[in-house]
Design an enzyme around this catalytic site. Sequence first.
Site, PDB file in Angstrom:
ATOM      1  N   GLY A 108       4.002 -52.964  91.143  1.00  0.00           N
ATOM      2  CA  GLY A 108       4.492 -54.258  90.695  1.00  0.00           C
ATOM      3  C   GLY A 108       5.730 -54.183  89.825  1.00  0.00           C
ATOM      4  N   CYS A 147      -0.152 -53.375  79.216  1.00  0.00           N
ATOM      5  CA  CYS A 147       1.163 -52.905  78.776  1.00  0.00           C
ATOM      6  C   CYS A 147       1.404 -53.187  77.300  1.00  0.00           C
ATOM      7  CB  CYS A 147       2.254 -53.574  79.607  1.00  0.00           C
ATOM      8  SG  CYS A 147       2.071 -53.277  81.362  1.00  0.00           S
TER       9      CYS A 147
END
Length: 394
Positions: free
Chosen positions: A73, A324
Site C-alpha cells: 500500500g 505506523c
Amino acid sequence: MRFREVYLDNGATTMVDPKVAEAMRPYFTKHYGNPSSIHSFGTEARTAVEEARRVIAKSINASPDEIIFTSGGTESNNFALKSIAFTNKDKGNHIITTKVEHKCILKSCKWLEEQGFKITYLDVDSEGFVNPDALEKAITKETILFSAIHANNEIGTIMDIEAFGKVCRKHNVYFHTDACQSYTKTEIDVKKQNIDLMSLNAHKIHGPKGVGALFIRNGVKIKPWQHGGGQERNIRSGTENVPGIVGFAETVKMANKKHVEHMSKLRDKLIKGILEIPGTRLNGPTGDKRLCNNVNVCFKAIEGEAIGALLDQKLIYSSTGSACSAKELEPSYVLLAIGVSHEDANGSLRLTLSRFTTEEEIDYALEVLPDVVEKLRKISPFGKALDFIAKKIS
C-alpha cells in the site's frame, strides 16, 4: 483466570491463511522462474501472475491490464500521488486530500509541497466523514487530483467514495482512493464509483506482506515512477514477487460476505461491552458506515499505552492507533481531526478483528478490559477524580 493469546491488531496486519501459504509454496521451490524469462520455466511463473491479475481485476470490476503489482500500500500510494502530480503538471499543481489519511499519503503530500505543489487538506466531521460539497468547493482550475482514504485505518470510517467519484468526474479531476483497509470488506466497483486510481494490499486480508497493487484506469495520464526492466507494462519495473502475487489472489478468492457478517457481529458485541465501562467513548461511526473489524475507543483519565501494556501481559494484543503511529508519543492526528481533545486522544485504544477472531476471544477481552481500566484509574490522579465525580452523580 486462564490465559490465551487474543490477537486484536488485525488493522496492522493479519495472519496468513494456511491455504494461502500452501498456494504460495510451489512458487518458492518448484515454479520459481522469472516471469520475464521467455523459456517455459519462466512462462509458468508468468501464467500465475496473469491469473492473479485477472482475479484481482474481477474483484473490483476492472480490466486485468489496469492492475499493476507493487510491494504494498505504501508504494501504491506514493506512486499514485507523485506520478500523477508530475505527469500532469501541464494542467495544474493543486492536489486535494483529507486530514485523516494514512501517513504515507500525508507525508507524500508534504514532500510534494516542497516541490512546489499546492495541497488542500479537507476537514472531517465528528465521525471522520468528508462532505462531498467541501470537496467541490475546494476544486480549482489548477486541481489535478483528489486522494481520499476509503476506510480509515484508525477509526473505521467508510467514506462515500461514490459521491467523491461523481464530483471528480464532473470537474475532470483524477480520483485516487487508498482501499487497503476496506478491500474485500466493502463493495468496491471502480466503474460505478468513478475511481481512477486505487491502492490495495494483501497483508490486511490474510495474504502475505510485501505485495500490493495499484489500479490505474485506462486513459489516466501517468508515467513510470520506478525505472528498470520494464515489468508491469512498463509502469513499475522490478522482478515480480510471484509467490506474493499468487498468495494475494488466493486470499481475494476466499473472501466473502459471511466473513464480513461474522466480523460485524463480533465488532458490535465488543463495542457494546466496552461502552459499559464508565468514562468511555466510541470514535467513529456505527453500523454499516464503520469497517466491520474496527473498534476504536477512548478511556478517560488513563493512557492508551498503559492499557495496551497491561492487555499485553494478559496476552491480548492491541494498538493505540495505526501501526505506523503506535510508537509515537503524540496523540493521534485522526482523533484530533474529529474533535477529540488531546487528553482523551491519549487514552485511545484500537482493537481490530479478523475472520479468524472467535466469540470466545471477544468474551475474554471483555472479561479482562474492565479490570485493566479500573486498575489504571486507581493509580491515576485523573482516574481518582473521575471516580469521585461518578460517585457524586450517582
